[in-house]
Design an enzyme around this catalytic site. Structure first.
Site, PDB file in Angstrom:
ATOM      1  N   GLY A   3      -8.700   9.285   7.368  1.00 25.37           N
ATOM      2  CA  GLY A   3      -8.253  10.606   6.933  1.00 25.37           C
ATOM      3  C   GLY A   3      -6.762  10.803   7.150  1.00 25.37           C
TER       4      GLY A   3
ATOM      5  N   SER B 100      -4.699   8.416   6.448  1.00 22.48           N
ATOM      6  CA  SER B 100      -4.095   7.526   5.451  1.00 22.48           C
ATOM      7  C   SER B 100      -3.046   8.239   4.603  1.00 22.48           C
ATOM      8  CB  SER B 100      -5.173   6.998   4.501  1.00 22.48           C
ATOM      9  OG  SER B 100      -5.986   6.067   5.153  1.00 22.48           O
TER      10      SER B 100
ATOM     11  N   ASP C  27       0.851  -1.193   0.000  1.00 20.87           N
ATOM     12  CA  ASP C  27       0.000   0.000   0.000  1.00 20.87           C
ATOM     13  C   ASP C  27       0.885   1.241   0.000  1.00 20.87           C
ATOM     14  OD1 ASP C  27      -2.089   1.752   0.168  1.00 20.87           O
ATOM     15  OD2 ASP C  27      -2.659   1.251   2.234  1.00 20.87           O
TER      16      ASP C  27
END
Length: 263
Positions: free
Chosen positions: A208, A210, A116
């Protein structure tokens, strides 16, 4: 003349460095988050499309590191030297993103599979000054010690289901080593060696945050972006034995270096 040269050299060294902040962060041991001292995390960026969506980390004047799951729109800009989202405070720099590079092994249907991570190349280089600085990247394969104090920063929700922060927040998140985090009653097989776990219970990132950094101070006194905020437990940001999971930047250094060199 000699003194002027020394001063110039010092200025050049500071500008070309990384992980150094002119405004010292408030390193209090507050676990559930406090407002950050303005500009004390000068590599923190706000990633915005039509509205603020995620965080990110400036790692070079024209490169930002963020999470792959943050990239859902076609057009983005980053805002540097941001503190209060509701105010135009003066030092902000808003720069459009020219190119986006998502890790080739990222699967958006499986966040816990890892990878990710994404790189954003900016249309122009940021102006590096006392409020905008790049963070340092860790060495390839570098590991973090259990309970090592690191800080998560961002404008995410103040608590599960709560409002998003308007001013930049920080929270102390001690590292949870892989052996602990991968135990069955913790994250189990969802915790990969390509991830870093940190915090737990009252200490967590939230929706948020992230894409933003896990900031860890090195022995050299500089700040390193050791993690990219990836995911929290679906039951809530502060679920016991479910620390925040970050992409472990140290395992992706070859991909980062190669992507930046080729583009």
């Amino acid at each position: 003349m000699e003194r002027v040269l020394v001063l110039l050299l010092l200025l050049i060294t500071t500008v070309s460095g990384c992980g150094v902040t002119s405004y010292q962060p408030n390193n209090s041991r507050v676990v559930n988050g406090v407002e950050a001292r303005p500009y004390s995390w000068p590599w923190q960026v706000s990633l915005e499309s039509f509205f603020p969506t995620c965080g990110g980390t400036l790692i070079a004047p024209n490169w930002v590191l963020t999470a792959a799951h943050c990239i859902t729109f076609h057009t983005y800009r980053v805002v540097l030297a941001e503190h209060d989202m509701n105010k135009e405070e003066g030092p902000e720099q808003s720069i459009m993103v020219a190119k986006m590079f998502i890790h080739p092994k990222w699967n958006d249907n499986c966040v816990s599979c890892g990878n990710d991570i994404a790189l954003l190349k900016l249309e122009k280089s940021a102006v590096i000054n006392d409020k905008v600085q790049p963070a340092c990247l860790p060495q390839h394969g570098a590991t973090l010690a259990h309970n090592q104090p690191c800080y998560v920063t961002g404008w995410g929700r103040l608590y599960s289901g709560g409002p998003r922060a308007t001013t930049l927040q920080q929270a102390l998140l001690p590292v949870v080593d892989h052996n602990t985090c991968s135990q069955g009653d913790w994250w189990g097989s969802s915790a990969k060696t390509t991830m870093v776990c940190a915090g737990g219970e009252s200490e967590a990132a939230c929706h948020g945050d992230s894409g933003g950094p896990l900031n860890c101070k090195g022995r050299d006194g500089k700040w390193y972006v050791q993690g990219v905020t990836s995911f929290v437990d679906g039951r809530g940001c502060n679920t016991p034995q479910k620390p925040t999971v970050f992409t472990r930047v140290a395992t992706f250094i070859p991909w980062i270096s190669e992507t930046m060199a080729r583009n």
